[in-house]
Design an enzyme around this catalytic site. Structure first.
Site, PDB file in Angstrom:
ATOM      1  N   SER A  11       6.960  31.057  -2.189  1.00 13.55           N
ATOM      2  CA  SER A  11       6.257  31.010  -3.438  1.00 13.55           C
ATOM      3  C   SER A  11       5.050  31.970  -3.462  1.00 13.55           C
ATOM      4  O   SER A  11       4.762  32.721  -4.586  1.00 13.55           O
ATOM      5  CB  SER A  11       6.035  29.675  -3.814  1.00 13.55           C
ATOM      6  OG  SER A  11       5.407  29.633  -5.055  1.00 13.55           O
ATOM      7  N   HIS A  57      -6.000  34.813  -1.075  1.00 13.41           N
ATOM      8  CA  HIS A  57      -5.468  33.562  -1.672  1.00 13.41           C
ATOM      9  C   HIS A  57      -5.693  32.467  -0.881  1.00 13.41           C
ATOM     10  O   HIS A  57      -5.604  32.457   0.422  1.00 13.41           O
ATOM     11  CB  HIS A  57      -3.884  33.713  -1.537  1.00 13.41           C
ATOM     12  CG  HIS A  57      -3.180  32.488  -2.090  1.00 13.41           C
ATOM     13  ND1 HIS A  57      -2.970  32.422  -3.482  1.00 13.41           N
ATOM     14  CD2 HIS A  57      -2.697  31.377  -1.430  1.00 13.41           C
ATOM     15  CE1 HIS A  57      -2.441  31.242  -3.776  1.00 13.41           C
ATOM     16  NE2 HIS A  57      -2.236  30.866  -2.740  1.00 13.41           N
ATOM     17  N   LYS A  82       4.575  36.080  -5.176  1.00  9.88           N
ATOM     18  CA  LYS A  82       3.471  36.615  -6.172  1.00  9.88           C
ATOM     19  C   LYS A  82       2.472  37.527  -5.748  1.00  9.88           C
ATOM     20  O   LYS A  82       2.449  38.410  -6.434  1.00  9.88           O
ATOM     21  CB  LYS A  82       2.823  35.182  -6.523  1.00  9.88           C
ATOM     22  CG  LYS A  82       3.852  34.522  -7.373  1.00  9.88           C
ATOM     23  CD  LYS A  82       2.911  33.362  -8.181  1.00  9.88           C
ATOM     24  CE  LYS A  82       2.549  32.228  -7.191  1.00  9.88           C
ATOM     25  NZ  LYS A  82       3.396  31.405  -6.916  1.00  9.88           N
ATOM     26  N   ASP A 133      10.360  32.256  -9.118  1.00  6.60           N
ATOM     27  CA  ASP A 133       9.393  31.275  -8.310  1.00  6.60           C
ATOM     28  C   ASP A 133       8.896  30.537  -9.122  1.00  6.60           C
ATOM     29  O   ASP A 133       8.647  29.382  -9.040  1.00  6.60           O
ATOM     30  CB  ASP A 133       8.211  32.182  -7.751  1.00  6.60           C
ATOM     31  CG  ASP A 133       7.456  31.281  -7.152  1.00  6.60           C
ATOM     32  OD1 ASP A 133       7.463  30.336  -6.485  1.00  6.60           O
ATOM     33  OD2 ASP A 133       6.071  31.269  -7.687  1.00  6.60           O
ATOM     34  N   ARG A 135      10.460  22.263  -7.528  1.00  2.00           N
ATOM     35  CA  ARG A 135       9.937  21.417  -6.311  1.00  2.00           C
ATOM     36  C   ARG A 135       9.114  20.306  -6.716  1.00  2.00           C
ATOM     37  O   ARG A 135       9.069  19.287  -5.922  1.00  2.00           O
ATOM     38  CB  ARG A 135       9.338  22.570  -5.628  1.00  2.00           C
ATOM     39  CG  ARG A 135      10.168  23.528  -4.455  1.00  2.00           C
ATOM     40  CD  ARG A 135       9.298  24.863  -4.458  1.00  2.00           C
ATOM     41  NE  ARG A 135       8.139  24.438  -3.627  1.00  2.00           N
ATOM     42  CZ  ARG A 135       7.076  25.027  -3.369  1.00  2.00           C
ATOM     43  NH1 ARG A 135       6.953  26.102  -4.328  1.00  2.00           N
ATOM     44  NH2 ARG A 135       6.053  24.739  -2.740  1.00  2.00           N
TER      45      ARG A 135
END
Length: 431
Positions: free
Chosen positions: A187, A86, A191, A165, A172
């Site tokens: 967050s 990620h 995931k 989320d 947010r």
């Protein structure tokens, strides 16, 4: 039914610097997902968290509660180990495209659930949708078959993963709490943990084109996410990587696909190759493939074979021409000099204004729009040399793109030595 807790009490306690219990966090996330706790109250809680922070145990509980709000994927039936990456996002960050097939070419499954771009940072799915026929939406069965047969999947996350989320993420964005590290970390990791991968490498950017900015804050985010993954039983590490200048020589969608294919063919810009190789080694190491010669899989064509199989499996034609822009504008050097700074954020905004990005989640992107760079920091240019080329489908977009590039590049006299920072600054691993 009498509720176990009063959300106003929880907001006040967090506002005053107190900690929330595991049971309170579970209740809060559950009731927010169901709609009992409204956006106004959750906005107040998000701001309290932004100002007061959270303890490690609280962040772990928040992440676990968001995971529990939806489904979890399970790759245990696969015949191979799983590993994922990620990135916190940047400008010209196309690394997932060559990285996933490169790692998969070693017999490891890479289930990459990716997103779309918003603002100045590009989205992996937007880039890949430049390929004619390629589709981002797969069923779970299609994903499992492709992981077994090809090894690499890059697709959109299903709506069932961490729905809490998704609600909080949207909130947010409109309440000035995007930068809260406990909320960012929970967050991302909710995931990724729900996704079910066995190993995860985090590419946490710092610098002008990054989400976090300063190295210290990126380090704190990386440490928080590595701790969350470790607590959840995921084999996780992070690399802190520089995003002061755009990555590679392309910013956009179709042009970033083209550059990624160049890397898979054994070429491409040195910085893209360096980061792809570093992340591949890290992903493979965590998945149990030690001392992998990743460069040989780029040079030898194995990674390209996997790329082609991946594109075909998702309906794309790897040999089809990529979209080309209707209009292009060259920008040339007005004097001799050495490039000392190339502000990533400014270039990201320029590409966005050309049509390569979106201002709202529902906006389309122009796949042919973007910027091709001819120079990088450290390069010497002569008057009249090409600096970069802007691409758009509407020439009227060039003016505002050029405005965002005013002052974005600095030059020094020819012969000046430019000390470039390392691309990979640090590695963060489990304690």
């Amino acid at each position: 039914m009498t509720e176990a807790f009063d959300v106003v009490d929880l907001i006040r306690r967090k506002r005053d610097g107190g900690a929330l219990s595991t049971e309170e966090i579970d209740w809060l996330v559950s009731r927010y997902t169901s709609g009992y706790v409204g956006n106004d109250q959750m906005a107040a809680m998000a701001m309290a968290i932004f100002i007061r922070g959270m303890e490690r145990r609280e962040i772990h509980d928040l992440t676990s509660a968001m995971i529990a709000s939806g489904e979890r994927m399970d790759f245990s039936s696969l015949s191979k180990a799983t590993t994922d990456k990620h990135s916190t996002g940047g400008v010209g960050d196309k690394i997932t495209l060559p990285l996933a097939p490169l790692v998969a070419s070693f017999g490891v499954a890479v289930p990459q659930l990716s997103g779309r771009g918003l603002g100045h940072t590009g989205g992996t799915l937007d880039k890949l949708e430049s390929i004619p026929g390629w589709r981002a939406n797969l069923t779970n069965d299609e994903m499992m078959r492709q992981l077994e047969d090809v090894g690499a999947v890059i697709c959109a996350a299903g709506s069932g993963l961490a729905p809490a989320d998704k609600k909080l993420y949207a909130l947010r964005d409109i309440t000035g709490t995007v930068e809260a590290i406990p909320l960012i970390a929970s967050s991302i990791m909710s995931k990724k943990i729900a996704e079910g991968t066995g190993a995860l490498v985090l590419d946490v950017k710092y610098g002008s084109g990054s989400f976090m900015g300063a190295l210290e804050r990126s380090r704190e985010l990386a440490r928080t996410m590595v701790d969350l993954g470790t607590d959840a039983g995921v084999n996780v590490s992070a690399l802190l990587t520089n995003m002061d200048a755009p990555l590679g020589l392309t910013i956009g969608n179709a042009n970033e696909v083209r550059e990624s294919v160049e890397v898979l063919a054994g070429g491409g810009p040195a910085d893209v190759v360096e980061l792809t190789v570093a992340l591949a080694r890290e992903m493979l190491e965590l998945a149990g493939v030690h001392d992998a010669d990743v460069e040989s899989h780029l040079a030898g064509g194995q990674a390209m074979d996997t790329w082609r199989g991946f594109v075909i499996a998702q309906g794309g034609d790897p040999d089809a021409p990529l979209p080309t822009p209707a209009e292009s504008l060259e920008v040339r050097a007005e004097a001799d000099g050495v490039v000392t700074r190339q502000d990533a954020y400014s270039f990201g905004v320029a590409a966005w204004r050309l049509g390569a990005g979106r201002a709202r989640a529902q906006d389309p992107v122009v796949h042919a729009a973007g910027i091709d760079l001819a120079v990088k920091p450290g390069d010497t240019v002569r008057r009249g040399d090409l600096l970069w080329t802007l691409h758009a489908n509407d020439a009227a977009k060039f003016e505002r793109a050029l405005e965002s590039l005013e002052g974005a590049v600095d030059f020094a006299p020819v012969g000046t030595e430019v000390e470039l920072p390392p691309l990979v600054a640090e590695r963060v691993s489990a304690n």
